[in-house]
Design a protein around this motif. Structure first.
Motif, mmCIF file in Angstrom:
data_model
loop_
_atom_site.group_PDB
_atom_site.id
_atom_site.type_symbol
_atom_site.label_atom_id
_atom_site.label_comp_id
_atom_site.label_asym_id
_atom_site.label_seq_id
_atom_site.Cartn_x
_atom_site.Cartn_y
_atom_site.Cartn_z
ATOM 1 N N PRO A 1 0.823 -1.212 0.000
ATOM 2 C CA PRO A 1 0.000 0.000 0.000
ATOM 3 C C PRO A 1 0.855 1.260 0.000
ATOM 4 O O PRO A 1 1.815 1.369 0.734
ATOM 5 C CB PRO A 1 -0.789 -0.129 1.316
ATOM 6 C CG PRO A 1 -0.803 -1.585 1.608
ATOM 7 C CD PRO A 1 0.500 -2.110 1.086
ATOM 8 N N GLY A 2 0.445 2.230 -0.806
ATOM 9 C CA GLY A 2 1.155 3.505 -0.829
ATOM 10 C C GLY A 2 2.345 3.535 -1.756
ATOM 11 O O GLY A 2 2.927 4.574 -1.986
ATOM 12 N N ALA B 1 13.454 -2.110 3.572
ATOM 13 C CA ALA B 1 13.576 -3.548 3.800
ATOM 14 C C ALA B 1 12.782 -3.981 5.026
ATOM 15 O O ALA B 1 12.085 -5.001 5.005
ATOM 16 C CB ALA B 1 15.051 -3.927 3.960
ATOM 17 N N SER B 2 12.872 -3.202 6.105
ATOM 18 C CA SER B 2 12.159 -3.571 7.328
ATOM 19 C C SER B 2 10.650 -3.443 7.163
ATOM 20 O O SER B 2 9.887 -4.165 7.798
ATOM 21 C CB SER B 2 12.632 -2.706 8.503
ATOM 22 O OG SER B 2 12.350 -1.340 8.253
ATOM 23 N N ALA B 3 10.208 -2.523 6.289
ATOM 24 C CA ALA B 3 8.777 -2.345 6.046
ATOM 25 C C ALA B 3 8.232 -3.329 5.016
ATOM 26 O O ALA B 3 7.020 -3.420 4.813
ATOM 27 C CB ALA B 3 8.491 -0.918 5.584
ATOM 28 N N GLY B 4 9.128 -4.060 4.357
ATOM 29 C CA GLY B 4 8.713 -5.041 3.373
ATOM 30 C C GLY B 4 8.386 -4.470 2.013
ATOM 31 O O GLY B 4 7.773 -5.142 1.182
ATOM 32 N N THR B 5 8.793 -3.223 1.746
ATOM 33 C CA THR B 5 8.470 -2.583 0.464
ATOM 34 C C THR B 5 9.636 -2.593 -0.520
ATOM 35 O O THR B 5 9.458 -2.238 -1.678
ATOM 36 C CB THR B 5 8.049 -1.117 0.692
ATOM 37 O OG1 THR B 5 9.076 -0.436 1.427
ATOM 38 C CG2 THR B 5 6.751 -1.048 1.490
ATOM 39 N N ALA C 1 24.373 -6.611 -5.385
ATOM 40 C CA ALA C 1 24.613 -8.047 -5.142
ATOM 41 C C ALA C 1 23.770 -8.586 -4.007
ATOM 42 O O ALA C 1 23.856 -9.775 -3.671
ATOM 43 C CB ALA C 1 26.096 -8.274 -4.825
ATOM 44 N N ARG C 2 22.940 -7.756 -3.436
ATOM 45 C CA ARG C 2 22.166 -8.158 -2.246
ATOM 46 C C ARG C 2 20.991 -9.057 -2.618
ATOM 47 O O ARG C 2 20.304 -8.815 -3.613
ATOM 48 C CB ARG C 2 21.660 -6.894 -1.542
ATOM 49 C CG ARG C 2 20.832 -7.139 -0.311
ATOM 50 C CD ARG C 2 20.518 -5.813 0.358
ATOM 51 N NE ARG C 2 19.612 -5.973 1.503
ATOM 52 C CZ ARG C 2 19.245 -5.002 2.308
ATOM 53 N NH1 ARG C 2 19.706 -3.767 2.084
ATOM 54 N NH2 ARG C 2 18.431 -5.217 3.312
ATOM 55 N N ASP C 3 20.773 -10.069 -1.814
ATOM 56 C CA ASP C 3 19.611 -10.966 -1.990
ATOM 57 C C ASP C 3 18.469 -10.370 -1.181
ATOM 58 O O ASP C 3 18.439 -10.496 0.048
ATOM 59 C CB ASP C 3 19.953 -12.364 -1.504
ATOM 60 C CG ASP C 3 18.801 -13.343 -1.717
ATOM 61 O OD1 ASP C 3 17.881 -13.006 -2.486
ATOM 62 O OD2 ASP C 3 18.806 -14.426 -1.094
ATOM 63 N N VAL C 4 17.545 -9.724 -1.861
ATOM 64 C CA VAL C 4 16.448 -9.060 -1.183
ATOM 65 C C VAL C 4 15.301 -10.042 -0.991
ATOM 66 O O VAL C 4 14.717 -10.530 -1.959
ATOM 67 C CB VAL C 4 15.968 -7.838 -1.977
ATOM 68 C CG1 VAL C 4 14.772 -7.191 -1.281
ATOM 69 C CG2 VAL C 4 17.098 -6.842 -2.131
ATOM 70 N N THR C 5 15.000 -10.329 0.242
ATOM 71 C CA THR C 5 13.907 -11.264 0.546
ATOM 72 C C THR C 5 12.777 -10.588 1.304
ATOM 73 O O THR C 5 11.781 -11.213 1.637
ATOM 74 C CB THR C 5 14.425 -12.436 1.388
ATOM 75 O OG1 THR C 5 15.018 -11.918 2.594
ATOM 76 C CG2 THR C 5 15.469 -13.223 0.616
ATOM 77 N N ALA C 6 12.976 -9.319 1.672
ATOM 78 C CA ALA C 6 11.942 -8.607 2.434
ATOM 79 C C ALA C 6 11.389 -7.439 1.639
ATOM 80 O O ALA C 6 12.017 -6.935 0.752
ATOM 81 C CB ALA C 6 12.522 -8.092 3.745
#
Length: 300
Positions: free
Chosen positions: A19-20, A121-125, A295-300
């Protein structure tokens, strides 16, 4: 799989953005980041503190000097131009910038820069932003530019607040520079604008450090705390005489060189040294942030 999860052709629908946040074209990515930065309550609170500091400094000087314009201001350790505030309210701009630069301004920049990637990342967006066609490099660049815009905005907020308070509490007129010569008020205002821009540019090295730290963690609070902690640590190191050899390479060492813009002629060498050092920090930590983020594996 439910009917709502299927397109007309039977293929699964892509995940909806948080959202947003919308999937943006590269042309709209930067605008979105800037708007998002200045819509957060945290940003508004920081700007509110920066507005209040010049007002408090101006009121304190007014109370200490009294109605006769004498007393306080000449004693103590403060900036060289603080003694001029009672004679010319424009000097409150320079005094406020000198007062906020060691802690308030860089702390605000550290908070915004530290939260830039880690907060998403912490907000999951963050993963939804990476779906946009802009790609990771443009997203990271948009994040840095938005922090740089905040650096300019925060510095101008301090300067404009100080100018308003200075005009309200003290007279305005010809500006007596640190070298003893006087210039018209209009030229003094132009120098004040130049000083504000130099101060904003002085914060870009810290912004790059904060951006790099932000790519190392998924916790916005941890990234903000680490960036501000690094700021305090480096400033402490800059005050230790035994480390004099490394002082010129620490990013806050030349921050107060903006005072040389109040001389006639202007001493440009310290100013360029400061800006060159900030550019070096931006190049080094900006490259490190790019290498980590791409190179970061973004999972969040």
């Amino acid at each position: 799989m439910s009917q709502a999860e299927l397109t007309r052709g039977g293929a699964p629908r892509p995940a909806a953005p948080a959202p947003g946040r919308r999937l943006l074209r590269p042309s709209g990515l930067l605008r979105s980041e800037i708007v998002l930065t200045f819509r957060r309550w945290r940003t508004l609170a920081l700007l509110g503190v920066l507005v209040a500091v010049p007002a408090l400094v101006g009121i304190a000087v007014k109370i200490e000097t009294g109605d006769d314009g004498s007393g306080g201001g000449s004693g103590g350790g403060g900036p060289a131009f603080i003694t001029q505030v009672t004679n010319n309210g424009l000097f409150l701009v320079f005094t406020a910038l000198a007062a906020t630069l060691p802690f308030f301004l860089p702390m605000a920049v550290g908070v915004i820069a530290g939260d830039s990637v880690a907060g998403e990342a912490s907000a999951g967006t963050l993963r939804y932003l990476l779906v946009a066609p802009a790609g990771r490099t443009r997203l990271l660049l948009a994040k840095f530019v938005s922090v740089a815009v905040f650096c300019v905005a925060a510095t101008l907020v301090v300067a404009l607040s100080a100018l308003a308070v200075g005009a309200l509490l003290f007279p305005l007129g010809e500006v007596t520079l640190l070298s003893g010569t006087s210039v018209p008020l209009t030229q003094g205002l132009l120098r004040a604008l130049a000083i504000a821009l130099v101060v904003a540019a002085s914060l870009l090295g810290l912004a790059a450090i904060g951006l790099f730290v932000s790519t190392l963690t998924n916790s916005g609070i941890a990234a903000m705390a680490t960036t501000v902690g690094l700021l305090i640590t480096v400033q402490i190191l800059d005050q230790i005489p035994q480390l004099d050899a490394v002082h010129p390479y620490l990013f806050p060492h030349h921050w107060l060189s903006f005072a040389d813009l109040l001389r006639d002629p202007v001493l440009w060498e310290p100013v360029w040294r400061n800006l060159g050092l900030q550019a070096l920090y931006v190049a080094v930590f900006g490259s490190a942030a790019w290498a980590r983020f791409t190179a970061r594996d973004v999972t969040a």
